[in-house]
Design a protein around this motif. Structure first.
Motif, PDB file in Angstrom:
ATOM      1  N   VAL A  57      -1.742  23.278 -42.592  1.00 47.35           N
ATOM      2  CA  VAL A  57      -1.620  24.328 -43.608  1.00 47.35           C
ATOM      3  C   VAL A  57      -1.882  23.701 -44.980  1.00 47.35           C
ATOM      4  CG1 VAL A  57      -0.148  26.116 -44.585  1.00 47.35           C
ATOM      5  CG2 VAL A  57       0.071  25.509 -42.177  1.00 47.35           C
ATOM      6  N   LEU A  58      -2.791  24.316 -45.695  1.00 46.24           N
ATOM      7  CA  LEU A  58      -3.193  23.801 -47.007  1.00 46.24           C
ATOM      8  C   LEU A  58      -2.795  24.822 -48.080  1.00 46.24           C
ATOM      9  CD1 LEU A  58      -5.022  21.586 -48.380  1.00 46.24           C
ATOM     10  CD2 LEU A  58      -6.917  23.168 -48.089  1.00 46.24           C
ATOM     11  N   GLY A  59      -2.227  24.331 -49.179  1.00 43.17           N
ATOM     12  CA  GLY A  59      -1.993  25.204 -50.324  1.00 43.17           C
ATOM     13  C   GLY A  59      -3.028  24.844 -51.373  1.00 43.17           C
ATOM     14  N   SER A  62      -2.185  19.852 -53.967  1.00 43.43           N
ATOM     15  CA  SER A  62      -1.724  18.977 -55.047  1.00 43.43           C
ATOM     16  C   SER A  62      -0.637  18.011 -54.587  1.00 43.43           C
ATOM     17  CB  SER A  62      -1.207  19.811 -56.227  1.00 43.43           C
ATOM     18  OG  SER A  62      -0.074  20.550 -55.844  1.00 43.43           O
ATOM     19  N   ALA A 130       5.938  25.948 -52.681  1.00 48.66           N
ATOM     20  CA  ALA A 130       7.064  25.544 -53.539  1.00 48.66           C
ATOM     21  C   ALA A 130       8.349  25.226 -52.757  1.00 48.66           C
ATOM     22  CB  ALA A 130       7.312  26.613 -54.599  1.00 48.66           C
ATOM     23  N   ILE A 135      10.366  22.335 -55.202  1.00 49.44           N
ATOM     24  CA  ILE A 135       9.797  21.787 -56.440  1.00 49.44           C
ATOM     25  C   ILE A 135      10.837  21.785 -57.561  1.00 49.44           C
ATOM     26  CG2 ILE A 135       7.375  22.285 -55.967  1.00 49.44           C
ATOM     27  CD1 ILE A 135       7.654  24.742 -57.814  1.00 49.44           C
ATOM     28  N   ARG A 172      13.631  17.284 -53.369  1.00 49.35           N
ATOM     29  CA  ARG A 172      12.271  17.180 -52.790  1.00 49.35           C
ATOM     30  C   ARG A 172      12.314  17.314 -51.268  1.00 49.35           C
ATOM     31  NH1 ARG A 172      12.096  17.748 -57.269  1.00 49.35           N
ATOM     32  NH2 ARG A 172      10.919  16.642 -58.866  1.00 49.35           N
ATOM     33  N   VAL A 185       4.169  29.085 -41.348  1.00 47.31           N
ATOM     34  CA  VAL A 185       3.325  29.317 -42.521  1.00 47.31           C
ATOM     35  C   VAL A 185       4.110  30.257 -43.425  1.00 47.31           C
ATOM     36  CG1 VAL A 185       1.140  30.201 -43.391  1.00 47.31           C
ATOM     37  CG2 VAL A 185       1.233  29.095 -41.137  1.00 47.31           C
ATOM     38  N   ARG A 227       4.595  17.992 -70.735  1.00 42.59           N
ATOM     39  CA  ARG A 227       3.852  17.608 -69.522  1.00 42.59           C
ATOM     40  C   ARG A 227       2.417  17.211 -69.878  1.00 42.59           C
ATOM     41  NH1 ARG A 227       6.275  19.367 -64.318  1.00 42.59           N
ATOM     42  NH2 ARG A 227       4.246  18.815 -63.519  1.00 42.59           N
ATOM     43  N   PRO A 232      -1.606  13.261 -66.521  1.00 41.60           N
ATOM     44  CA  PRO A 232      -3.044  13.534 -66.553  1.00 41.60           C
ATOM     45  C   PRO A 232      -3.357  14.878 -65.887  1.00 41.60           C
ATOM     46  CG  PRO A 232      -2.518  11.895 -64.878  1.00 41.60           C
ATOM     47  CD  PRO A 232      -1.237  12.202 -65.582  1.00 41.60           C
ATOM     48  N   PRO A 234      -5.149  17.053 -63.448  1.00 40.65           N
ATOM     49  CA  PRO A 234      -5.888  16.699 -62.227  1.00 40.65           C
ATOM     50  C   PRO A 234      -7.350  17.151 -62.256  1.00 40.65           C
ATOM     51  CG  PRO A 234      -3.887  17.946 -61.695  1.00 40.65           C
ATOM     52  CD  PRO A 234      -3.983  17.894 -63.188  1.00 40.65           C
ATOM     53  N   ASN A 239      -5.394  13.338 -59.420  1.00 36.47           N
ATOM     54  CA  ASN A 239      -4.120  12.707 -59.090  1.00 36.47           C
ATOM     55  C   ASN A 239      -3.277  13.693 -58.300  1.00 36.47           C
ATOM     56  OD1 ASN A 239      -1.710  13.839 -60.930  1.00 36.47           O
ATOM     57  ND2 ASN A 239      -3.594  13.958 -62.125  1.00 36.47           N
ATOM     58  N   GLY A 241       0.176  14.015 -58.956  1.00 35.15           N
ATOM     59  CA  GLY A 241       1.482  14.009 -59.622  1.00 35.15           C
ATOM     60  C   GLY A 241       2.245  12.753 -59.242  1.00 35.15           C
ATOM     61  N   ARG A 340       2.238  14.274 -49.014  1.00 38.44           N
ATOM     62  CA  ARG A 340       2.218  14.187 -47.554  1.00 38.44           C
ATOM     63  C   ARG A 340       0.832  13.801 -47.056  1.00 38.44           C
ATOM     64  NH1 ARG A 340       3.088  18.785 -43.333  1.00 38.44           N
ATOM     65  NH2 ARG A 340       3.175  17.401 -41.553  1.00 38.44           N
TER      66      ARG A 340
HETATM   67  C1  LIG Z   1      -0.245  16.693 -61.935  1.00 36.01           C
HETATM   68  C2  LIG Z   1       0.816  17.072 -60.929  1.00 36.01           C
HETATM   69  C3  LIG Z   1       2.119  17.283 -61.339  1.00 36.01           C
HETATM   70  C4  LIG Z   1       3.099  17.644 -60.424  1.00 36.01           C
HETATM   71  N1  LIG Z   1       4.365  17.847 -60.885  1.00 36.01           N
HETATM   72  C5  LIG Z   1       5.351  18.192 -60.013  1.00 36.01           C
HETATM   73  C6  LIG Z   1       6.677  18.414 -60.491  1.00 36.01           C
HETATM   74  O1  LIG Z   1       6.971  18.334 -61.681  1.00 36.01           O
HETATM   75  N2  LIG Z   1       7.638  18.747 -59.578  1.00 36.01           N
HETATM   76  C7  LIG Z   1       7.352  18.876 -58.248  1.00 36.01           C
HETATM   77  O2  LIG Z   1       8.270  19.197 -57.482  1.00 36.01           O
HETATM   78  N3  LIG Z   1       6.096  18.677 -57.779  1.00 36.01           N
HETATM   79  C8  LIG Z   1       5.104  18.327 -58.625  1.00 36.01           C
HETATM   80  N4  LIG Z   1       3.828  18.105 -58.163  1.00 36.01           N
HETATM   81  C9  LIG Z   1       3.577  18.201 -56.715  1.00 36.01           C
HETATM   82  C10 LIG Z   1       2.988  19.559 -56.275  1.00 36.01           C
HETATM   83  O3  LIG Z   1       2.450  20.251 -57.347  1.00 36.01           O
HETATM   84  C11 LIG Z   1       4.036  20.441 -55.590  1.00 36.01           C
HETATM   85  O4  LIG Z   1       4.579  19.797 -54.477  1.00 36.01           O
HETATM   86  C12 LIG Z   1       3.435  21.782 -55.126  1.00 36.01           C
HETATM   87  O5  LIG Z   1       4.461  22.631 -54.653  1.00 36.01           O
HETATM   88  C13 LIG Z   1       2.381  21.614 -54.037  1.00 36.01           C
HETATM   89  O6  LIG Z   1       1.721  22.853 -53.906  1.00 36.01           O
HETATM   90  P1  LIG Z   1       0.323  22.993 -53.215  1.00 36.01           P
HETATM   91  O7  LIG Z   1       0.047  24.457 -53.080  1.00 36.01           O
HETATM   92  O8  LIG Z   1      -0.696  22.189 -53.899  1.00 36.01           O
HETATM   93  O9  LIG Z   1       0.638  22.406 -51.758  1.00 36.01           O
HETATM   94  P2  LIG Z   1      -0.233  21.411 -50.875  1.00 36.01           P
HETATM   95  O10 LIG Z   1      -0.349  20.103 -51.557  1.00 36.01           O
HETATM   96  O11 LIG Z   1      -1.496  22.061 -50.453  1.00 36.01           O
HETATM   97  O12 LIG Z   1       0.720  21.262 -49.609  1.00 36.01           O
HETATM   98  C14 LIG Z   1       1.958  20.580 -49.721  1.00 36.01           C
HETATM   99  C15 LIG Z   1       2.744  20.761 -48.415  1.00 36.01           C
HETATM  100  O13 LIG Z   1       3.094  22.123 -48.259  1.00 36.01           O
HETATM  101  C16 LIG Z   1       2.557  22.654 -47.036  1.00 36.01           C
HETATM  102  N5  LIG Z   1       2.183  24.031 -47.335  1.00 36.01           N
HETATM  103  C17 LIG Z   1       1.391  24.466 -48.344  1.00 36.01           C
HETATM  104  N6  LIG Z   1       1.353  25.813 -48.350  1.00 36.01           N
HETATM  105  C18 LIG Z   1       2.127  26.223 -47.300  1.00 36.01           C
HETATM  106  C19 LIG Z   1       2.470  27.501 -46.767  1.00 36.01           C
HETATM  107  N7  LIG Z   1       2.029  28.643 -47.301  1.00 36.01           N
HETATM  108  N8  LIG Z   1       3.264  27.542 -45.662  1.00 36.01           N
HETATM  109  C20 LIG Z   1       3.731  26.399 -45.084  1.00 36.01           C
HETATM  110  N9  LIG Z   1       3.441  25.172 -45.553  1.00 36.01           N
HETATM  111  C21 LIG Z   1       2.659  25.093 -46.655  1.00 36.01           C
HETATM  112  C22 LIG Z   1       1.394  21.751 -46.685  1.00 36.01           C
HETATM  113  O14 LIG Z   1       1.140  21.760 -45.294  1.00 36.01           O
HETATM  114  C23 LIG Z   1       1.919  20.416 -47.169  1.00 36.01           C
HETATM  115  O15 LIG Z   1       2.815  19.868 -46.210  1.00 36.01           O
HETATM  116  C24 LIG Z   1       2.797  17.766 -59.051  1.00 36.01           C
HETATM  117  C25 LIG Z   1       1.479  17.557 -58.620  1.00 36.01           C
HETATM  118  C26 LIG Z   1       0.500  17.213 -59.554  1.00 36.01           C
HETATM  119  C27 LIG Z   1      -0.914  17.018 -59.080  1.00 36.01           C
END
Ligand SMILES: Cc1cc2nc3c(=O)[nH]c(=O)nc-3n(C[C@H](O)[C@H](O)[C@H](O)COP(=O)(O)OP(=O)(O)OC[C@H]3O[C@@H](n4cnc5c(N)ncnc54)[C@H](O)[C@@H]3O)c2cc1C
Length: 364
Positions: A57-59, A62, A130, A135, A172, A185, A227, A232, A234, A239, A241, A340
């Motif tokens: 599963v991809l979000g 990030s 989230a 988060i 976390r 999902v 922030r 930086p 992305p 990156n 985070g 991950r």
């Molecule tokens: C510049 C930067 C700053 C950041 N700052 C923070 C911060 O301040 N605090 C913080 O907590 N995190 C931070 N992060 C991390 C990230 O943004 C969070 O973890 C965010 O919630 C990930 O969301 P995503 O949609 O990109 O998930 P992805 O990276 O696509 O997936 C993350 C995980 O969630 C699962 N997933 C995604 N969507 C679903 C769904 N719908 N159902 C089931 N599983 C799912 C994926 O399989 C994977 O295991 C940061 C990242 C970056 C790049």
């Protein structure tokens, strides 16, 4: 190549994911399913289960480390929509689709002068991810505002709603990383926000950056400004985070380290453990700004690893291991990775579209 693309998504083969992860690691999905409704998620899961494909599963990508090739089905739940409903007193209930950008949701809430998520501004990714790692930023975490999570079970494609307690959110961490890891999902979230001001300004420099009685927008803007100064973007500098979690150590370990390093940032927790700042530990090893080939430690925030281009997951992990070793040798503290790593399970060849499985009309 894609098949069955319709209002509710469809199946694509050999899909490039280098633009779907904020580290810009080269990666391709053998099969990619883009669902726009709950039933679209169910269709994708049934398709994968029928073919025996593993599911990733991809979000927003990030918080993921993608391998060069991902076998099986990579699925994204791009369910849109945000609905606000007045509750009792100052409460406002917010229902949000998994595909809504987290920052866009925060902006929409702040735009309505609602309190609760303003400290979580500019966290990349989609709302559906989230709850996975609960988060958090600037003293607030999703656990403070979440009511429920709706999801589709990957094994039988059935929908369920879990209340806040069942999500078991921690630092976390959540049930989605443990008992329910890789089993669901997430399709929708329910939050409760407030019209009553309740600024949370105890973390870092936030209080110095806002007026004595700030609005939710003031806090939101201060968080965005801080922030942007520290992290930086992305889009310009790939990156993920924070690459490492802030380690939790026993009080005895923290005291030992504080005797040697009295200025060490440390945050006692309610359970007696002490949280240390992983970025500070890396910085103390003289590694802030260190670059090796395609990867480096960001020069303003040592917790962030950046990709300068042309690198692979293998190279990134080798670089990260060197940082872990340095911190372990110097402080005896083991850093754990935050993003991950996706398994390249399934046999993948770039020609997957050739001789691909037959798709039923209803699958797309
Ligand atoms: C510049 C930067 C700053 C950041 N700052 C923070 C911060 O301040 N605090 C913080 O907590 N995190 C931070 N992060 C991390 C990230 O943004 C969070 O973890 C965010 O919630 C990930 O969301 P995503 O949609 O990109 O998930 P992805 O990276 O696509 O997936 C993350 C995980 O969630 C699962 N997933 C995604 N969507 C679903 C769904 N719908 N159902 C089931 N599983 C799912 C994926 O399989 C994977 O295991 C940061 C990242 C970056 C790049």
């Amino acid at each position: 190549m894609s098949i069955g693309r319709g209002a509710d998504g469809g199946l694509e083969f050999d899909r490039d994911l280098s633009f779907a992860n904020t580290l810009a690691l080269p990666s391709r999905a053998e099969h990619f399913w883009h669902a726009r409704t709950e039933s679209g998620v169910g269709d994708g899961l049934e398709l994968a289960n029928a073919h025996g494909w593993p599911i990733t599963v991809l979000g927003g990508g990030s918080n993921l480390l993608l391998p060069p090739a991902i076998g099986g089905l990579t699925l994204r739940a791009d369910i849109e929509g945000v609905a606000f409903r007045q509750g009792r007193g100052d409460r406002v209930h917010v229902e949000v689709g998994a595909g809504v950008g987290w920052h866009a949701l925060v902006e929409a809430c702040v735009g309505r002068e609602l309190w609760g998520v303003e400290n979580l501004a500019l966290i990349p990714g989609l709302a559906g991810a989230a709850p996975i790692q609960n988060i958090g930023a600037y003293g607030v975490e999703l656990a403070d505002v979440i009511d429920w999570v709706e999801l589709v079970d990957r094994r039988d494609a059935r929908m369920q709603r879990l209340d806040r307690d069942a999500c078991d959110l921690g630092y976390r961490d959540s049930v989605f990383k443990r008992e329910l890891a890789d089993q669901v999902v997430i399709t929708r979230l329910g939050l409760t926000l407030s019209t009553r001001p309740r600024p949370q300004l105890d973390y870092g420099v936030l209080r110095e950056r806002v007026a004595a009685t700030p609005s939710a927008r003031d806090v939101f803007e201060a968080v965005c400004a801080i922030r942007r100064e520290k992290l930086p973007d992305p889009i310009r500098t790939p990156n993920a985070g924070s690459f490492f979690k802030n380690p939790l150590v026993t009080a005895a370990v923290a005291s030992r380290l504080l005797r040697q390093l009295p200025s060490m940032p440390h945050y006692p927790q309610s359970d007696g453990q002490v949280k240390l700042a992983a970025g500070w530990l890396i910085d103390q090893c003289g590694l802030k700004g260190r670059r090796e080939g395609a990867f480096g430690v960001h020069d303003r925030q040592a917790l962030v690893l950046v990709h300068f281009g042309g690198g692979t997951l293998e190279g990134l992990l080798a670089f990260a291991d060197k940082l872990v070793d340095a911190v372990r040798e110097r402080f005896g503290v083991v850093l754990e990775r935050e993003p991950r790593r996706v398994d390249a399970s399934g046999i993948y060849t770039p020609e997957t579209g050739v001789g691909a499985p037959t798709i039923r009309a209803s699958d797309g």
